[in-house]
Write a protein that holds these residues in place. Structure first.
Motif, PDB file in Angstrom:
ATOM      1  N   MET A  44      21.449  58.776  68.461  1.00 30.44           N
ATOM      2  CA  MET A  44      20.135  59.086  67.987  1.00 30.44           C
ATOM      3  C   MET A  44      19.934  58.544  66.698  1.00 30.44           C
ATOM      4  N   VAL A  55      19.121  60.562  76.526  1.00 29.09           N
ATOM      5  CA  VAL A  55      20.139  62.099  76.714  1.00 29.09           C
ATOM      6  C   VAL A  55      20.777  62.335  78.063  1.00 29.09           C
ATOM      7  N   THR A  90      23.981  63.914  73.480  1.00 28.81           N
ATOM      8  CA  THR A  90      22.358  61.927  73.857  1.00 28.81           C
ATOM      9  C   THR A  90      23.820  61.109  74.080  1.00 28.81           C
TER      10      THR A  90
END
Length: 467
Positions: free
Chosen positions: A286, A336, A282
């Protein structure tokens, strides 16, 4: 230009390293153009990283000119590196000068004690939005790389610059390797903000690291749990650092007592402690815990970054909507990454994730929207019919005994690896009492050291092989 480098004050300092190199933003622009002039095409370049100006400048140039860099450690085993070269066919290598004798390829450009070598390979076809290749956590010798898009890199850098309130007055210390997602994210987000990036080949256990840190007035630093525990040992929390403002943490959960030590340190000194949660898949981050919540939310990863969100999914794949109910975190966001590559042919693959990443982490969310990770989906055993979390067991042992440990096992026995003698009976009795399981379900083994990778993450696979 990439990261809006062209919009910065040409005279502002972009990068400082401990090898005597400095680059203003104007010089970084000039280097980016000069480096690309030796390549002049979209292709694959291996960048052998140490924490210095040369590899960071090459990274900026590559992304600015749509050349794809694959970042690995300059200290990688020679045979492993050669295997990667054969698998991926880079047209160029950007390497420290002291490594030139390892290769038969000609050098076509030299700067800052680095050289650009031209190989005999032709590049595999590259997906049009492929921007960067990074190793997955703990696999620096693996052929498996995470494929990043240009959107991934920019979106995450902007989010971090936003939530950390970065600006041109910041001097961000990169204490993690540049070839790892979090170290690179620190550098990228600071450059995007017009700040100064500080990089050093010394480690935080060396006096020279702290001399450099103080000389260039570092305002922030990002650490993983292992390095924060080292900071505690060297009395970082008592250091006189008048320009230091923010301690960031990622790379896994801190033991509760260390988490609270960081939070109390921040409150008592007027600084900020900001835990984060992320992965290479990611583009580093995140979620983050706002600094003002650190004291009341011990162990929390906080809330998703702006323009991102979490879903919690139960074992049947159904959405969990109740508070304090454990499920797997599914992350949705523009950072992502595209998927994995395990060979050169995979570099032509497109977006396989479409903005959704199944983390494998189990968590719950509280009434304030803060998430708490309780373990990994695969880090569970079922002993005597009872489900046992290896991560939670580790945390309990660390909190109770203040020792280094690692837990692995089978559905017949949980094995605790420790580095200290004479605690076998106490640990087994403690776990038996806590879990209500017979003492025969546990074993304690003494090792001189717990195997870890370059960023301090425990290598559980090695321990599993030992049992």
């Amino acid at each position: 230009m990439f990261l809006d480098i062209d919009k910065r004050n040409d005279n502002s300092i972009a990068i400082i390293d401990n090898l005597g190199n400095q680059m203003t933003y104007g010089q970084l622009k000039a280097f980016s153009n000069e480096f690309y002039s030796k390549i002049q095409k979209r292709t694959l370049v291996f960048v052998l990283c140490q924490n210095s100006t040369a590899p960071l400048g090459a990274y900026v140039s590559c992304l600015d000119n749509r050349v794809v860099p694959l970042l690995v450690s300059a200290h990688m085993d020679k045979d492993m590196l050669n295997d990667l070269i054969i698998k991926y066919h880079p047209e160029y290598l950007w390497i420290p000068n002291e490594l030139i004798t390892q290769f038969q390829y000609p050098s076509i450009y030299t700067n800052m004690n680095y050289s650009l070598l031209k190989t005999e390979f032709s590049c595999f076809p590259l997906y049009e939005d492929l921007s960067l290749l990074l190793t997955t956590s703990g696999s620096t010798g693996s052929a498996k790389f995470v494929r990043h898009s240009y959107t991934n890199v920019i979106a995450n850098a902007k989010n971090i610059a936003n939530v950390f309130e970065l600006n041109e007055n910041e001097n961000g210390m990169v204490s993690l390797p540049l070839q790892f997602t979090q170290g690179l994210n620190v550098a990228t987000s600071h450059l995007l903000s017009g700040a100064t990036v500080l990089v050093t080949t010394d480690n935080l256990m060396q006096k020279e690291f702290w001399d450099f840190f103080k000389e260039y007035k570092a305002t922030s630093m990002t650490c993983v749990p292992y390095s924060i525990e080292l900071l505690d040992r060297i009395r970082f929390f008592q250091m006189d650092l008048p320009f230091f403002n923010v301690l960031n943490q990622g790379g896994g959960r801190l033991p509760d007592q260390i988490f609270m030590k960081c939070a109390n340190y921040a409150q008592s000194t007027g600084r900020k402690f900001i835990p984060t949660y992320g992965s290479t898949e990611t583009t580093s981050r995140m979620a983050y815990l706002p600094a003002h919540m650190a004291l009341e939310k011990c162990g929390s990863i906080g809330k998703p970054l702006p323009n991102c969100h979490f879903d919690l999914i139960d074992d049947e794949g159904k959405l969990i909507e109740k508070e304090n109910t454990v499920g797997e975190i599914i992350f949705h966001g523009p950072n992502v990454t595209l998927g994995y590559a395990e060979c050169g042919e995979d570099l032509a693959k497109g977006d396989e994730r479409h903005g959704v990443y199944q983390t494998g982490d189990l968590a719950y969310v509280d009434q304030d929207g803060c998430y708490f990770i309780v373990g990994r989906k695969k880090r569970f055993l079922k002993i005597f019919g009872y489900r046992v979390s290896l991560d939670e067991t580790e945390r309990m042992i660390k909190d109770q005994f203040h020792i280094e440990c690692a837990c692995v096992g089978t559905d017949k026995k949980l094995v605790v690896f420790v580095t200290q003698e004479a605690l076998d009976r106490e640990i087994i009795q403690f776990l038996s009492d806590k879990m209500g399981l017979h003492y025969s379900a546990f074993e304690v083994r003494k090792e001189n050291a717990i195997p870890k990778n370059d960023t301090g993450k425990i290598q559980y696979r090695i321990l599993e092989e030992m049992i």
